[in-house]
Motif scaffolding. Structure first.
Motif, PDB file in Angstrom:
ATOM      1  N   LYS A   1      15.916  -8.873  -8.786  1.00  0.00           N
ATOM      2  CA  LYS A   1      16.377  -8.367 -10.540  1.00  0.00           C
ATOM      3  C   LYS A   1      16.989  -6.911  -9.877  1.00  0.00           C
ATOM      4  O   LYS A   1      17.018  -6.131 -10.782  1.00  0.00           O
ATOM      5  N   ARG A   2      17.723  -6.288  -9.245  1.00  0.00           N
ATOM      6  CA  ARG A   2      18.392  -5.153  -8.655  1.00  0.00           C
ATOM      7  C   ARG A   2      17.416  -4.273  -9.193  1.00  0.00           C
ATOM      8  O   ARG A   2      17.172  -3.090  -9.452  1.00  0.00           O
ATOM      9  N   ARG A   3      15.335  -4.874  -8.438  1.00  0.00           N
ATOM     10  CA  ARG A   3      14.794  -3.318  -8.929  1.00  0.00           C
ATOM     11  C   ARG A   3      13.943  -2.853  -7.612  1.00  0.00           C
ATOM     12  O   ARG A   3      12.672  -2.706  -7.856  1.00  0.00           O
ATOM     13  N   GLY A   4      14.650  -3.360  -6.808  1.00  0.00           N
ATOM     14  CA  GLY A   4      14.257  -2.698  -5.254  1.00  0.00           C
ATOM     15  C   GLY A   4      13.679  -0.623  -5.366  1.00  0.00           C
ATOM     16  O   GLY A   4      14.825  -0.681  -5.564  1.00  0.00           O
TER      17      GLY A   4
ATOM     18  N   GLU B   1       4.424   4.006  -8.172  1.00  0.00           N
ATOM     19  CA  GLU B   1       3.878   3.018  -7.894  1.00  0.00           C
ATOM     20  C   GLU B   1       5.227   2.195  -7.403  1.00  0.00           C
ATOM     21  O   GLU B   1       6.486   1.489  -7.932  1.00  0.00           O
ATOM     22  N   MET B   2       4.992   1.537  -6.392  1.00  0.00           N
ATOM     23  CA  MET B   2       6.603   0.768  -5.067  1.00  0.00           C
ATOM     24  C   MET B   2       7.282  -0.768  -6.172  1.00  0.00           C
ATOM     25  O   MET B   2       8.181  -1.103  -6.283  1.00  0.00           O
ATOM     26  N   ASP B   3       5.430  -1.001  -6.808  1.00  0.00           N
ATOM     27  CA  ASP B   3       5.825  -2.488  -7.126  1.00  0.00           C
ATOM     28  C   ASP B   3       4.896  -2.374  -8.568  1.00  0.00           C
ATOM     29  O   ASP B   3       4.301  -2.735  -8.975  1.00  0.00           O
ATOM     30  N   PRO B   4       5.989  -1.386  -9.838  1.00  0.00           N
ATOM     31  CA  PRO B   4       5.470  -1.558 -11.001  1.00  0.00           C
ATOM     32  C   PRO B   4       4.398  -2.508 -12.014  1.00  0.00           C
ATOM     33  O   PRO B   4       4.983  -3.834 -11.394  1.00  0.00           O
ATOM     34  N   GLY B   5       3.298  -2.067 -11.519  1.00  0.00           N
ATOM     35  CA  GLY B   5       2.381  -3.197 -12.816  1.00  0.00           C
ATOM     36  C   GLY B   5       1.501  -3.848 -11.599  1.00  0.00           C
ATOM     37  O   GLY B   5       0.453  -4.453 -11.896  1.00  0.00           O
ATOM     38  N   SER B   6       2.273  -4.166 -10.266  1.00  0.00           N
ATOM     39  CA  SER B   6       0.929  -4.716  -9.840  1.00  0.00           C
ATOM     40  C   SER B   6       0.845  -4.403  -8.301  1.00  0.00           C
ATOM     41  O   SER B   6       0.999  -5.022  -6.711  1.00  0.00           O
ATOM     42  N   PHE B   7       1.367  -3.352  -7.963  1.00  0.00           N
ATOM     43  CA  PHE B   7       1.092  -1.996  -6.467  1.00  0.00           C
ATOM     44  C   PHE B   7      -0.743  -2.269  -6.267  1.00  0.00           C
ATOM     45  O   PHE B   7      -0.283  -2.170  -4.651  1.00  0.00           O
ATOM     46  N   LYS B   8      -1.318  -3.181  -6.636  1.00  0.00           N
ATOM     47  CA  LYS B   8      -2.685  -2.977  -5.745  1.00  0.00           C
ATOM     48  C   LYS B   8      -2.587  -4.554  -5.503  1.00  0.00           C
ATOM     49  O   LYS B   8      -3.607  -4.787  -4.217  1.00  0.00           O
ATOM     50  N   THR B   9      -1.929  -5.182  -5.944  1.00  0.00           N
ATOM     51  CA  THR B   9      -2.170  -6.853  -5.557  1.00  0.00           C
ATOM     52  C   THR B   9      -0.819  -7.438  -4.518  1.00  0.00           C
ATOM     53  O   THR B   9       0.783  -7.036  -4.176  1.00  0.00           O
ATOM     54  N   PHE B  10      -1.239  -7.540  -3.355  1.00  0.00           N
ATOM     55  CA  PHE B  10      -1.183  -8.136  -2.380  1.00  0.00           C
ATOM     56  C   PHE B  10       0.054  -9.785  -2.482  1.00  0.00           C
ATOM     57  O   PHE B  10      -0.570 -10.874  -2.695  1.00  0.00           O
ATOM     58  N   ASP B  11       1.143  -9.959  -3.328  1.00  0.00           N
ATOM     59  CA  ASP B  11       1.587 -10.519  -3.667  1.00  0.00           C
ATOM     60  C   ASP B  11       3.167 -11.272  -3.347  1.00  0.00           C
ATOM     61  O   ASP B  11       3.802 -10.164  -2.962  1.00  0.00           O
ATOM     62  N   VAL B  12       3.986 -12.072  -4.070  1.00  0.00           N
ATOM     63  CA  VAL B  12       5.631 -12.120  -3.971  1.00  0.00           C
ATOM     64  C   VAL B  12       6.150 -11.320  -4.878  1.00  0.00           C
ATOM     65  O   VAL B  12       7.515 -11.266  -5.125  1.00  0.00           O
ATOM     66  N   SER B  13       5.713 -10.253  -6.051  1.00  0.00           N
ATOM     67  CA  SER B  13       6.288  -9.433  -7.022  1.00  0.00           C
ATOM     68  C   SER B  13       7.781  -8.768  -6.216  1.00  0.00           C
ATOM     69  O   SER B  13       8.474  -8.590  -7.094  1.00  0.00           O
ATOM     70  N   TYR B  14       7.015  -8.706  -5.337  1.00  0.00           N
ATOM     71  CA  TYR B  14       8.213  -7.877  -4.829  1.00  0.00           C
ATOM     72  C   TYR B  14      10.057  -8.003  -4.760  1.00  0.00           C
ATOM     73  O   TYR B  14      11.007  -8.083  -4.606  1.00  0.00           O
ATOM     74  N   PHE B  15       9.653  -9.761  -3.798  1.00  0.00           N
ATOM     75  CA  PHE B  15      10.938 -10.449  -4.353  1.00  0.00           C
ATOM     76  C   PHE B  15      10.826 -10.952  -5.477  1.00  0.00           C
ATOM     77  O   PHE B  15      13.287 -10.415  -5.397  1.00  0.00           O
TER      78      PHE B  15
END
Ligand code: HEM
Length: 313
Positions: A249-252, A230-244
């Motif tokens: 936090k150096r987790r890109g 998952e590219m955005d672990p834990g929230s990869f199905k939700t279109f939100d700002v957690s990517y940023f």
């Protein structure tokens, strides 16, 4: 709930975009088809809702397809063309991980039935954000152009900024559109160089958070090309700002995500999105998506309306 949340949020985002972009000077228009074909948008949405409710992982690839289409020869559907000798954009390495073509086949079938011969393949790629329509389909698709023109996940900040600037997109577009990595999946092969042997000394990328690197190593063993994460672990199905928040936090996941911290402007905008927790993200994303959707469009004689998305007429 997940992908439906994505759909609802993307629909919201389109509403923003509709308010902002009523029309522009290139012949693209919000509401290009509805006068003649009032049922078109509901037809497309019905097909997409149905496909995605059957397989909820299929929402993200449509966004990625639109990006890969627009960056090579403009948004004119050339990445969909197939070549008998495997020399089309579709056959280029970065496009081999595109998925979800079956959605477009189904949409095209429904659209042809509803309004035969009038709607291009370039226009059916995403009614949820692609509110400006009226594009024609291109007739040329060249493997090497996609190979050299699509930005690799190993890109540094200058390559990223140049790649976007060459297409009329600015640093804000770069950061906000990279936010698309808040949904979807990646193959290990796209980032495993960051986990093993990054500088030839059996080391990991020092800019990658070490706890996150350890988790990724559990999923992607050395040499594993095919497993997915998952590219955005834990929230990869939700279109939100957690990517940023993660990138800050150096987790890109990709070097190209991490690189957004290596420039004062991109870093400031990224942190703004992370700290502000979203109020402007959907609006900004909608604006940048519409801007991207204007790259190199064909609206006149140079294009056609393909009968089948994979072949020129
Ligand atoms: C800035 C440069 C970008 C780079 C280097 C990049 C690279 C990548 C890579 C390597 C993957 C994973 C492919 C795989 O292994 O399966 C990916 C996935 C994805 N990208 Fe990007 N990307 C960029 C920008 C964008 C943009 C602008 C968008 C859309 C607006 C986007 C949307 C997506 C989506 C939605 C996925 C997940 C696809 C899926 O679930 O199948 N990306 N990207």
């Amino acid at each position: 709930m997940g992908s439906l949340t994505v759909l609802l949020q993307l629909t919201l985002l389109v509403s923003f975009a509709i308010l902002i972009f009523q029309a522009n000077g290139q012949g693209l228009k919000v509401g290009f088809y509805p006068y003649k074909w009032p049922n078109l948008e509901p037809v497309i949405k019905d097909v997409i809702y149905k496909v995605i409710s059957e397989d909820r992982t299929l929402a993200p690839p449509l966004q990625r397809m639109h990006f890969h289409d627009c960056f090579i020869r403009g948004c004119e559907g050339s990445f969909l063309l197939e070549s008998p000798t495997k020399q089309a954009e579709k056959d280029a390495f970065p496009n081999l991980t595109l998925r979800g073509f079956q959605i477009l086949d189904k949409v095209k079938l429904a659209v042809e039935k509803a309004c035969s011969g009038d709607v291009s393949s370039a226009d059916i790629m995403g009614p949820f954000w692609e509110v400006e329509t009226g594009r024609k389909d291109g007739k040329v698709s060249i493997l090497n152009e996609a190979l050299t023109g699509l930005i690799p996940p190993s890109a540094n900040i200058s390559t990223l900024k140049k790649g976007f600037a060459d297409r009329g997109l600015n640093m804000k577009d770069l950061v906000v559109l990279s936010g698309s990595h808040t949904i979807g999946i990646s193959h290990c092969s796209s980032f495993s160089n960051r986990l093993y042997n990054f500088t030839g000394k059996n080391d990991a990328d020092p800019t990658l958070d070490s706890e996150y690197a350890a988790k990724l190593k559990q999923k992607c063993k050395p040499g594993d090309q095919n497993s997915i994460v998952e590219m955005d672990p834990g929230s990869f199905k939700t279109f939100d700002v957690s990517y940023f928040t993660l990138v800050a936090k150096r987790r890109g996941l990709f070097e190209s995500d991490a690189a957004l911290l290596n420039d004062g402007e991109t870093k400031a905008y990224l942190k703004f999105q992370a700290l502000n927790k979203g109020p402007t993200f959907f609006k900004d994303f909608g604006e940048s998506m519409v801007k991207m959707g204007r790259i190199g469009v064909i609206t006149g004689e140079g294009g056609e309306i393909r009968k089948v998305c994979t072949k020129v007429n």
